[in-house]
Design a protein around this motif. Structure first.
Motif, PDB file in Angstrom:
ATOM      1  N   SER A   8       0.829  -1.208   0.000  1.00 27.17           N
ATOM      2  CA  SER A   8       0.000   0.000   0.000  1.00 27.17           C
ATOM      3  C   SER A   8       0.859   1.252   0.000  1.00 27.17           C
ATOM      4  CB  SER A   8      -0.920   0.011   1.219  1.00 27.17           C
ATOM      5  OG  SER A   8      -1.795  -1.068   1.195  1.00 27.17           O
ATOM      6  N   ALA A   9       1.924   1.257   0.799  1.00 29.69           N
ATOM      7  CA  ALA A   9       2.813   2.421   0.844  1.00 29.69           C
ATOM      8  C   ALA A   9       3.488   2.654  -0.497  1.00 29.69           C
ATOM      9  CB  ALA A   9       3.869   2.228   1.943  1.00 29.69           C
ATOM     10  N   LEU A  10       3.878   1.583  -1.184  1.00 29.65           N
ATOM     11  CA  LEU A  10       4.494   1.714  -2.508  1.00 29.65           C
ATOM     12  C   LEU A  10       3.500   2.254  -3.532  1.00 29.65           C
ATOM     13  CD1 LEU A  10       6.679  -1.509  -2.695  1.00 29.65           C
ATOM     14  CD2 LEU A  10       7.436   0.849  -2.369  1.00 29.65           C
ATOM     15  N   ILE A  11       2.265   1.792  -3.479  1.00 32.81           N
ATOM     16  CA  ILE A  11       1.254   2.263  -4.427  1.00 32.81           C
ATOM     17  C   ILE A  11       0.934   3.735  -4.174  1.00 32.81           C
ATOM     18  CG2 ILE A  11      -1.171   2.020  -5.111  1.00 32.81           C
ATOM     19  CD1 ILE A  11      -0.798  -1.026  -4.672  1.00 32.81           C
ATOM     20  N   VAL A  12       0.737   4.101  -2.919  1.00 33.09           N
ATOM     21  CA  VAL A  12       0.473   5.503  -2.590  1.00 33.09           C
ATOM     22  C   VAL A  12       1.672   6.368  -2.973  1.00 33.09           C
ATOM     23  CG1 VAL A  12       0.127   7.108  -0.669  1.00 33.09           C
ATOM     24  CG2 VAL A  12      -1.214   5.023  -0.797  1.00 33.09           C
ATOM     25  N   GLY A  13       2.878   5.879  -2.702  1.00 28.64           N
ATOM     26  CA  GLY A  13       4.087   6.613  -3.071  1.00 28.64           C
ATOM     27  C   GLY A  13       4.205   6.813  -4.570  1.00 28.64           C
ATOM     28  N   LEU A  14       3.864   5.790  -5.329  1.00 29.12           N
ATOM     29  CA  LEU A  14       3.900   5.905  -6.788  1.00 29.12           C
ATOM     30  C   LEU A  14       2.904   6.949  -7.274  1.00 29.12           C
ATOM     31  CD1 LEU A  14       4.907   4.850  -9.532  1.00 29.12           C
ATOM     32  CD2 LEU A  14       3.079   3.165  -9.431  1.00 29.12           C
ATOM     33  N   ILE A  15       1.704   6.928  -6.722  1.00 30.10           N
ATOM     34  CA  ILE A  15       0.675   7.881  -7.140  1.00 30.10           C
ATOM     35  C   ILE A  15       1.059   9.305  -6.745  1.00 30.10           C
ATOM     36  CG2 ILE A  15      -1.723   8.594  -6.772  1.00 30.10           C
ATOM     37  CD1 ILE A  15      -2.355   5.549  -6.492  1.00 30.10           C
ATOM     38  N   ILE A  16       1.475   9.501  -5.504  1.00 32.98           N
ATOM     39  CA  ILE A  16       1.858  10.842  -5.042  1.00 32.98           C
ATOM     40  C   ILE A  16       3.085  11.329  -5.803  1.00 32.98           C
ATOM     41  CG2 ILE A  16       2.725  12.167  -3.070  1.00 32.98           C
ATOM     42  CD1 ILE A  16      -0.247  11.621  -2.889  1.00 32.98           C
ATOM     43  N   GLY A  17       4.066  10.473  -6.027  1.00 27.30           N
ATOM     44  CA  GLY A  17       5.255  10.857  -6.786  1.00 27.30           C
ATOM     45  C   GLY A  17       4.921  11.214  -8.224  1.00 27.30           C
ATOM     46  N   ALA A  18       4.041  10.432  -8.846  1.00 24.87           N
ATOM     47  CA  ALA A  18       3.634  10.720 -10.231  1.00 24.87           C
ATOM     48  C   ALA A  18       2.880  12.040 -10.303  1.00 24.87           C
ATOM     49  CB  ALA A  18       2.777   9.585 -10.767  1.00 24.87           C
ATOM     50  N   LEU A  19       2.005  12.290  -9.346  1.00 27.27           N
ATOM     51  CA  LEU A  19       1.283  13.567  -9.337  1.00 27.27           C
ATOM     52  C   LEU A  19       2.239  14.732  -9.099  1.00 27.27           C
ATOM     53  CD1 LEU A  19      -1.959  12.584  -7.375  1.00 27.27           C
ATOM     54  CD2 LEU A  19      -1.756  13.129  -9.804  1.00 27.27           C
ATOM     55  N   GLY A  20       3.244  14.514  -8.264  1.00 27.75           N
ATOM     56  CA  GLY A  20       4.260  15.545  -8.050  1.00 27.75           C
ATOM     57  C   GLY A  20       5.030  15.857  -9.321  1.00 27.75           C
ATOM     58  N   ARG A  21       5.314  14.826 -10.116  1.00 26.41           N
ATOM     59  CA  ARG A  21       5.996  15.036 -11.404  1.00 26.41           C
ATOM     60  C   ARG A  21       5.093  15.746 -12.394  1.00 26.41           C
ATOM     61  NH1 ARG A  21       9.937  10.104 -13.100  1.00 26.41           N
ATOM     62  NH2 ARG A  21      10.427  11.571 -14.752  1.00 26.41           N
ATOM     63  N   LEU A  22       3.807  15.434 -12.372  1.00 24.80           N
ATOM     64  CA  LEU A  22       2.866  16.060 -13.298  1.00 24.80           C
ATOM     65  C   LEU A  22       2.696  17.554 -13.029  1.00 24.80           C
ATOM     66  CD1 LEU A  22       0.035  13.393 -13.626  1.00 24.80           C
ATOM     67  CD2 LEU A  22       1.626  14.133 -15.385  1.00 24.80           C
ATOM     68  N   VAL A  23       2.818  17.947 -11.768  1.00 22.82           N
ATOM     69  CA  VAL A  23       2.653  19.356 -11.405  1.00 22.82           C
ATOM     70  C   VAL A  23       3.801  20.200 -11.960  1.00 22.82           C
ATOM     71  CG1 VAL A  23       2.627  20.930  -9.424  1.00 22.82           C
ATOM     72  CG2 VAL A  23       1.294  18.854  -9.354  1.00 22.82           C
ATOM     73  N   LEU A  24       4.979  19.619 -12.042  1.00 17.44           N
ATOM     74  CA  LEU A  24       6.152  20.365 -12.498  1.00 17.44           C
ATOM     75  C   LEU A  24       6.175  20.485 -14.021  1.00 17.44           C
ATOM     76  CD1 LEU A  24       8.904  18.791 -10.244  1.00 17.44           C
ATOM     77  CD2 LEU A  24       7.872  21.040 -10.018  1.00 17.44           C
ATOM     78  N   PRO A  25       6.559  21.659 -14.535  1.00 16.95           N
ATOM     79  CA  PRO A  25       6.680  21.793 -15.987  1.00 16.95           C
ATOM     80  C   PRO A  25       7.970  21.149 -16.488  1.00 16.95           C
ATOM     81  CG  PRO A  25       7.283  23.845 -14.919  1.00 16.95           C
ATOM     82  CD  PRO A  25       6.800  22.904 -13.841  1.00 16.95           C
ATOM     83  N   GLY A  26       7.972  20.740 -17.732  1.00 16.24           N
ATOM     84  CA  GLY A  26       9.178  20.175 -18.332  1.00 16.24           C
ATOM     85  C   GLY A  26       9.339  18.701 -18.027  1.00 16.24           C
ATOM     86  N   ILE A  32      12.267   5.939 -12.101  1.00 14.15           N
ATOM     87  CA  ILE A  32      10.966   5.716 -11.478  1.00 14.15           C
ATOM     88  C   ILE A  32      11.119   5.305 -10.010  1.00 14.15           C
ATOM     89  CG2 ILE A  32      10.726   3.314 -12.203  1.00 14.15           C
ATOM     90  CD1 ILE A  32       7.900   5.881 -12.069  1.00 14.15           C
ATOM     91  N   TRP A  33      12.174   4.579  -9.683  1.00 15.88           N
ATOM     92  CA  TRP A  33      12.349   4.168  -8.287  1.00 15.88           C
ATOM     93  C   TRP A  33      12.565   5.391  -7.391  1.00 15.88           C
ATOM     94  CZ3 TRP A  33      16.702   5.589  -5.717  1.00 15.88           C
ATOM     95  CH2 TRP A  33      17.832   5.884  -6.458  1.00 15.88           C
ATOM     96  N   LEU A  34      13.232   6.415  -7.908  1.00 11.39           N
ATOM     97  CA  LEU A  34      13.442   7.635  -7.136  1.00 11.39           C
ATOM     98  C   LEU A  34      12.123   8.389  -6.971  1.00 11.39           C
ATOM     99  CD1 LEU A  34      15.465   9.361  -5.643  1.00 11.39           C
ATOM    100  CD2 LEU A  34      16.075  10.432  -7.814  1.00 11.39           C
ATOM    101  N   THR A  35      11.286   8.357  -8.003  1.00 10.00           N
ATOM    102  CA  THR A  35       9.961   8.977  -7.910  1.00 10.00           C
ATOM    103  C   THR A  35       9.130   8.297  -6.835  1.00 10.00           C
ATOM    104  OG1 THR A  35      10.028   9.527 -10.261  1.00 10.00           O
ATOM    105  CG2 THR A  35       7.869   9.543  -9.214  1.00 10.00           C
ATOM    106  N   ILE A  36       9.190   6.972  -6.756  1.00  4.85           N
ATOM    107  CA  ILE A  36       8.440   6.227  -5.746  1.00  4.85           C
ATOM    108  C   ILE A  36       8.948   6.570  -4.348  1.00  4.85           C
ATOM    109  CG2 ILE A  36       7.920   3.927  -4.837  1.00  4.85           C
ATOM    110  CD1 ILE A  36       8.000   2.934  -7.762  1.00  4.85           C
ATOM    111  N   VAL A  37      10.256   6.604  -4.179  1.00  3.04           N
ATOM    112  CA  VAL A  37      10.834   6.932  -2.864  1.00  3.04           C
ATOM    113  C   VAL A  37      10.408   8.336  -2.440  1.00  3.04           C
ATOM    114  CG1 VAL A  37      13.002   7.371  -1.637  1.00  3.04           C
ATOM    115  CG2 VAL A  37      12.773   5.345  -3.071  1.00  3.04           C
TER     116      VAL A  37
END
Length: 91
Positions: A8-26, A32-37
């Motif tokens: 569950s923590a990995l799935i939530v981390g993946l979603i939150i990390g992906a949303l964090g990447r989407l907010v940033l331009p460029g 991907i492992w760093l995004t999850i962490v």
């Protein structure tokens, strides 16, 4: 911590990390492992921060907590991108 808790923590981390990447331009050139962490850390810190501010315990979805988590993930991804790309240029 149980196996389901870790998953569950990995799935939530993946979603939150992906949303964090989407907010940033460029484009962010980090693995991907760093995004999850970053997402897992941002989710945990965001939950603690929301609870400290008194906005983390509401009925239903805690939208303010989610926004805090995504903002922390975006900051973490931005910082990691700068550090990760800086290391590539030095080599």
């Amino acid at each position: 911590m149980t196996v389901s808790g870790i998953i569950s923590a990995l799935i939530v981390g993946l979603i939150i990390g992906a949303l964090g990447r989407l907010v940033l331009p460029g484009k962010q050139n980090i693995p991907i492992w760093l995004t999850i962490v970053i997402g897992v850390v941002a989710a945990v810190l965001g939950t603690f921060l929301a609870n400290a501010l008194g906005v983390g315990d509401t009925r239903g979805i805690d939208w303010i907590e989610v926004v805090i988590q995504i903002a922390l993930a975006a900051g973490g991804v931005s910082l990691a991108t700068g550090i990760y790309n800086g290391r590539k240029r030095i080599r």
